[in-house]
Every structure is written in structure tokens, then in C-alpha cells.
Design an enzyme around this catalytic site. Structure first.
Site, PDB file in Angstrom:
ATOM      1  N   HIS A  17      12.199 -10.258  -0.102  1.00  0.00           N
ATOM      2  CA  HIS A  17      11.069 -10.287   0.489  1.00  0.00           C
ATOM      3  C   HIS A  17      10.978  -9.636   1.828  1.00  0.00           C
ATOM      4  O   HIS A  17      11.631  -9.692   2.788  1.00  0.00           O
ATOM      5  CB  HIS A  17      10.387 -11.735   0.620  1.00  0.00           C
ATOM      6  CG  HIS A  17       9.099 -11.846   1.113  1.00  0.00           C
ATOM      7  ND1 HIS A  17       8.757 -12.922   1.781  1.00  0.00           N
ATOM      8  CD2 HIS A  17       8.176 -11.215   0.645  1.00  0.00           C
ATOM      9  CE1 HIS A  17       7.301 -12.664   2.046  1.00  0.00           C
ATOM     10  NE2 HIS A  17       6.864 -11.796   1.359  1.00  0.00           N
ATOM     11  N   ASP A  18       9.870  -8.701   1.865  1.00  0.00           N
ATOM     12  CA  ASP A  18       9.590  -7.853   2.993  1.00  0.00           C
ATOM     13  C   ASP A  18       9.542  -8.551   4.428  1.00  0.00           C
ATOM     14  O   ASP A  18      10.207  -8.237   5.277  1.00  0.00           O
ATOM     15  CB  ASP A  18       8.837  -6.771   2.843  1.00  0.00           C
ATOM     16  CG  ASP A  18       7.157  -7.353   2.603  1.00  0.00           C
ATOM     17  OD1 ASP A  18       6.989  -8.594   2.717  1.00  0.00           O
ATOM     18  OD2 ASP A  18       6.414  -6.406   2.252  1.00  0.00           O
ATOM     19  N   THR A  19       8.947  -9.664   4.215  1.00  0.00           N
ATOM     20  CA  THR A  19       9.036 -10.457   5.570  1.00  0.00           C
ATOM     21  C   THR A  19      10.161 -10.965   5.807  1.00  0.00           C
ATOM     22  O   THR A  19      10.477 -11.158   7.237  1.00  0.00           O
ATOM     23  CB  THR A  19       7.727 -11.572   5.328  1.00  0.00           C
ATOM     24  OG1 THR A  19       6.562 -10.916   4.845  1.00  0.00           O
ATOM     25  CG2 THR A  19       7.592 -12.009   6.777  1.00  0.00           C
ATOM     26  N   GLY A  43       4.103  -2.115  11.349  1.00  0.00           N
ATOM     27  CA  GLY A  43       3.547  -1.261  11.744  1.00  0.00           C
ATOM     28  C   GLY A  43       2.560  -1.328  12.729  1.00  0.00           C
ATOM     29  O   GLY A  43       1.961  -0.734  13.404  1.00  0.00           O
ATOM     30  N   THR A  88       0.709  -1.339  -0.002  1.00  0.00           N
ATOM     31  CA  THR A  88      -0.034  -0.134  -0.030  1.00  0.00           C
ATOM     32  C   THR A  88       0.889   1.062  -0.215  1.00  0.00           C
ATOM     33  O   THR A  88       0.351   2.239  -0.512  1.00  0.00           O
ATOM     34  CB  THR A  88      -1.088   0.144   1.302  1.00  0.00           C
ATOM     35  OG1 THR A  88      -0.155   0.055   2.463  1.00  0.00           O
ATOM     36  CG2 THR A  88      -2.001  -0.990   1.185  1.00  0.00           C
ATOM     37  N   SER A  89       1.962   1.071   0.681  1.00  0.00           N
ATOM     38  CA  SER A  89       2.929   2.377   0.315  1.00  0.00           C
ATOM     39  C   SER A  89       4.360   1.925   0.463  1.00  0.00           C
ATOM     40  O   SER A  89       4.784   0.716   0.698  1.00  0.00           O
ATOM     41  CB  SER A  89       2.517   3.189   1.552  1.00  0.00           C
ATOM     42  OG  SER A  89       3.003   2.467   3.060  1.00  0.00           O
ATOM     43  N   GLY A  90       5.111   2.609   0.178  1.00  0.00           N
ATOM     44  CA  GLY A  90       6.694   2.874   0.231  1.00  0.00           C
ATOM     45  C   GLY A  90       7.293   3.849   0.931  1.00  0.00           C
ATOM     46  O   GLY A  90       6.834   4.981   1.067  1.00  0.00           O
ATOM     47  N   ASN A  96       0.186 -17.236   6.416  1.00  0.00           N
ATOM     48  CA  ASN A  96      -0.176 -16.024   5.966  1.00  0.00           C
ATOM     49  C   ASN A  96      -1.647 -15.671   6.521  1.00  0.00           C
ATOM     50  O   ASN A  96      -2.412 -16.547   6.245  1.00  0.00           O
ATOM     51  CB  ASN A  96      -0.319 -15.894   4.332  1.00  0.00           C
ATOM     52  CG  ASN A  96       1.194 -15.481   3.872  1.00  0.00           C
ATOM     53  OD1 ASN A  96       1.819 -14.672   3.675  1.00  0.00           O
ATOM     54  ND2 ASN A  96       1.737 -16.705   3.332  1.00  0.00           N
ATOM     55  N   GLU A 128      -8.397  -1.072   7.358  1.00  0.00           N
ATOM     56  CA  GLU A 128      -8.363   0.066   6.566  1.00  0.00           C
ATOM     57  C   GLU A 128      -9.312   0.045   5.501  1.00  0.00           C
ATOM     58  O   GLU A 128      -9.512   1.071   4.985  1.00  0.00           O
ATOM     59  CB  GLU A 128      -6.917  -0.249   5.814  1.00  0.00           C
ATOM     60  CG  GLU A 128      -5.742  -0.210   6.536  1.00  0.00           C
ATOM     61  CD  GLU A 128      -5.663   1.326   7.128  1.00  0.00           C
ATOM     62  OE1 GLU A 128      -6.101   2.180   6.634  1.00  0.00           O
ATOM     63  OE2 GLU A 128      -5.109   1.520   8.430  1.00  0.00           O
TER      64      GLU A 128
END
Length: 492
Positions: free
Chosen positions: A239-241, A408, A14-16, A299, A307
């Protein structure tokens, strides 16, 4: 430890952000340079990522770093998993990449299993069956005679594609490739049989590269655009995770983690993949981690639900998360519960209508006040976490003593306490910037400033503040869990 500055590109669904990590005196300090939306574009009924906009945002961040005279030692890029970009023989992008939220893969796994049985797919990869996995995306695109796939010389996963645009070098980073359901965690290579069943060739993918290796340096063109010199780009856990789990400030191996954001990912860190009948039946996944570890996880739908509801309900957008927590705690406990992973919540046209429909099917009252909406979402997430945690503990090779919540969502004190109450074990919340920290620390490891995961985590513990939670109201949450199980559905 000498002073060092690292540039992290952290791209979520959703954002960077672009972030500078400053290491000094065995401490880490973060400075956000830019933050920007990552918007899904809808064209002719399909959903795409704007890779050109993401590239431009990276360049903007590098320009700011140059203007501020920050001596960047290296650059690292992490993104969400499974999605990829097609490149032609001339090295150019052939088409905007599909978003995993596109519904063209609905039902694709079941079709694919007619070619290669479900048991075999899982047995090779150990990856949770989800319709948007790269394997089923590629299979669907081939079935639909996608012209970009037909013309593709190379297929690069998102962080690798952006790294290529910066350096001109192509690799397939291990942790991001592990999300595709085409990689065998035993051999740590892409599986030729699965790839060919999906209609792609092994030579369409660049060689597997592991976190900590150097990809290249930014091109002369980008040096001229940004005012920087030949800064190295490091292959981190793309991978962000994978990057987020690298930031867990654990003191030993007996922990579970919950990476809390748009998605919630709950798991443990192990030396070897866990692939057996139970992990297959419970649909757990084995993704690549740093230093050859495996992230054994599930997951779970996360803050995506709240949201979406905030956008749809007239008054919720006016509340901060602290205010949402205050109105939620005043609402009745366990009035309305639902399974956050029910198919109806994947990408509905209306999230609130999907929740209302779930309530009707399960004979529960529909939320009426803002507080009731928020409380039912947070309680349902916390109880789903307990359900997954129970399965995870059964398969873990050790007793899980603590849950680390990172990302977050770790800032949400009410959800953190609900999760602690639900699981019945201590919770440590933080860091909130886990993905960026893991990204930066892998760059630091590549530069020789730290040598092991243990050293990384020791430095992180010394640099961040965490919040501890302890279980409360055990009897009340036991009753809540019984109700949750009574309304738990997977067919709505």
C-alpha cells in the site's frame, strides 16, 4: 555500506513512476527512470484501471535499467489501496479491474450492514467505513452477478497482481490487504465471516505475506524481454501509504504524519490497533504498517480537488503551483470555506459546480477570481486537517509534538504553512518522494543493509532535505476555524 541499486515501482491513482534507489556510504540517492499517466477508462458507465498498460510501463522501466547497465538488486511494487484483480484457474486476468472511483458501490455499506452490523464490521477490522472499500466492492459485484467474480479462482490486490505478472507467484501482502476492510489487525489475517458475507471464499485469496519477504524472481519470459537476469521481487509495503509512512524522517514516536497527494492521509504510527467507541464514531482506520506496526489514520480528500478545478477553470491550468500560491495569498482570507470530505466532492461531474452549490447551501460567496478559488481550497483543506488532528490527538497514546508532511503535496509551501498555522504545532515537510523511498528502504532492509525502522529513518534523515514551518497568526486562524465549523456540512 556496500553500493546497492533497488528498482521501485510507485503507482498512484493518477500517475506512476519507476525509480532507482542507490544506497552508498549510508546515503540514499533517487533517479527517476520513467513517469507515466495512470488513466481511468470509462466503458458502459463504469470506471476501470488499465492493468495491462501498468504492466507494460513496468517492463519499459526494467528495459531502461538494463540498457543503462544498472545492477538491480531487487524490485518492489506499491500502489493505491482497495482495488483488486480477478484471475481464472488458468492464471489469466478475467477482466480489467474496477476503479474505486466507480459509483457502483454508492449505498453499498448500508446494504451490507443489514447482513453484518456496522459495529461488528468496524469492531473486527478497525477500518474507516468508506463505500469503495474492497469489502463493499466485492459485495456489490456479487449482488450484481458479476461474471468475472463468479469465475475467479484467485483475487489479488493491485500490487500483488502486478507482482504475480512478474514472477508467477501469488501472495496477499499484509498492508494492502489491511485496506480491504476484511482483515483483522489482531490476528493479521483475513476474516472468514466478513468474506463470506460479501460472497467470496477464503481460498480465493493467496496466503498473507509480510513486508520484507521475497516473492520470487522475474520470470524467464521477462528476463528475455528486458535483458535482465533473475532479479528478486521483494514484498514491500504494497500500500503506497504504508511505504510512505515508512519514509517519515522522525526522530521519535511522538509525531503525526500527513501523506499529501490526491488523497490526504493523516495519522500516527502505533504498536497496536486502536479500536474503540470513539475511533468508531470518528470513523478512523487501522491499517497495517511495516514491522507489525499499525497506521492509525483518517482518509481526507486531498489535492484531487485543486487538480479537478485546474482542469475546469479556463486560466488555472496555466499556473504552476508556485504561481497558484502567489495569487492565493493575495485573495481575502476565509472568504469561502467548505468541508473537503462532503460527499459532493467524491467524484462529481464538475468540481467547480459542486463547490458553487456548497456555497449556495451554506450562504457563502462563490469564488470569483483565480486567487479566491485556490485560497478557499487550500484554507478548507488546512482547516479540515485541524479538525481531524484534534480527534487524532484525543485518541493517540502520546502527545503529538510535530506533524511530518510527506508526498508530492509537501512541496506546496503555502498549504504547508496554512496547515502549520491551522494545527498550531511545528511542521516538517519532506520527503516529497516518500512512497518511493519507503519502497526502496524496505528492499534495503530485506537485503540486510538496514535492520530496523530506526535505522531506516536515520539514513533517510541523512539523505534528504526537509523544510520546517512554525505556527503564525494564531488568532486569525482561530477565527477562521470557527467559521469553518459554522459551515461544516456532511450532507451536501
Amino acid at each position: 555500506m556496500k553500493d546497492a541499486y533497488f528498482f521501485a515501482v510507485d503507482l498512484g491513482a493518477t500517475s506512476g513512476r519507476t525509480i532507482i534507489g542507490h544506497l552508498f556510504n549510508n546515503q540514499l540517492e533517487l533517479k527517476q527512470l520513467t513517469r507515466f499517466p495512470n488513466k481511468i477508462i470509462e466503458i458502459k458507465g463504469h470506471f476501470y484501471w488499465d492493468i495491462y498498460a501498468l504492466y507494460n510501463e513496468i517492463i519499459n522501466g526494467l528495459k531502461i535499467a538494463a540498457e543503462q547497465n544498472i545492477p538491480i538488486q531487487s524490485i518492489g511494487i506499491d500502489t493505491w489501496g482497495v482495488d483488486f484483480v480477478f484471475f481464472g484457474k488458468d492464471g489469466d486476468i478475467l477482466r480489467a479491474p474496477y476503479s474505486y472511483r466507480d459509483n457502483h458501490t454508492v449505498g453499498a455499506p448500508e446494504e451490507f450492514f443489514k447482513i453484518t452490523p456496522r459495529e461488528k464490521v468496524y469492531g473486527v477490522t478497525g477500518i474507516q467505513i468508506m463505500n469503495f472499500n474492497s469489502l463493499y466492492q466485492l459485495y456489490t459485484l456479487r449482488k450484481n452477478h458479476c461474471s468475472a467474480l463468479n469465475a475467479a479462482d484467485k483475487i489479488l490486490f493491485m500490487p500483488d497482481a502486478l507482482g504475480y505478472l512478474l514472477t508467477g507467484k501469488m501472495v496477499t501482502e499484509y498492508t494492502i490487504a489491511s485496506t480491504s476492510q476484511m482483515l483483522d489487525p489482531r490476528t493479521k489475517q483475513l476474516n472468514k465471516e466478513l468474506m463470506e458475507a460479501a460472497g467470496v471464499k477464503p481460498e480465493q485469496f493467496a496466503p498473507i505475506t509480510f513486508p520484507g519477504e521475497q516473492l520470487g524472481t522475474i520470470s524467464e519470459e521477462i528476463q528475455a524481454m528486458t535483458g535482465l537476469g533473475p532479479v528478486p521481487v521483494i514484498v514491500i509495503a504494497g500500500h503506497d501509504t504504508g511505504s510512505a509512512v515508512a519514509s517519515v524522517p522522525a526522530e521519535n514516536e511522538r509525531f503525526a504524519y500527513l501523506s499529501s497527494g490526491t488523497w490526504s492521509l493523516m495519522g500516527i504510527e502505533t504498536k497496536n490497533a486502536i479500536i474503540n467507541n470513539e475511533s468508531f464514531e470518528k470513523n478512523f482506520t487501522n491499517e497495517g504498517g511495516i514491522e507489525g506496526t499499525t497506521r492509525f489514520l483518517k482518509n481526507i480528500c486531498g489535492l484531487w480537488i485543486i487538480e479537478r478545478c485546474k482542469k475546469e477553470l479556463k486560466t488555472l491550468p496555466a499556473y504552476s503551483y508556485d504561481e497558484l500560491n502567489k495569487i492565493a495569498i493575495k485573495a481575502p482570507a476565509f472568504r469561502t470555506l467548505f468541508n473537503p470530505d462532503s460527499p459532493c466532492f467524491a467524484n462529481p461531474s464538475s468540481m467547480t459546480e459542486s463547490i458553487k452549490n456548497y456555497c449556495k447551501v451554506t450562504n457563502q460567496p462563490i469564488p470569483e477570481t483565480d486567487g479566491e478559488w485556490v485560497r478557499c481550497i487550500f484554507e478548507s483543506l488546512a482547516l479540515r486537517y485541524r479538525q481531524v488532528f484534534a480527534d487524532l490527538q484525543k485518541m493517540a497514546p502520546f502527545t503529538i509534538e510535530v506533524l511530518h508532511i510527506i508526498g508530492g503535496g509537501s512541496k506546496n509551501e503555502l498549504l504547508d504553512q496554512f496547515t502549520c498555522n491551522s494545527l498550531g504545532i511545528p511542521v516538517v515537510a519532506g520527503p516529497t518522494e516518500g512512497t518511493a523511498i519507503g519502497n526502496i528502504m524496505m528492499q534495503a532492509k530485506a537485503s540486510g543493509l538496514v535492520n530496523t525502522i530506526e535505522e531506516m529513518r536515520k539514513l533517510i534523515r541523512a539523505s534528504i532535505e526537509t523544510v520546517e514551518y512554525f505556527p503564525k497568526d494564531n488568532d486569525i486562524w482561530e477565527e477562521g476555524y470557527k467559521k469553518y465549523l459554522s459551515v461544516y456540512r456532511t450532507d451536501i
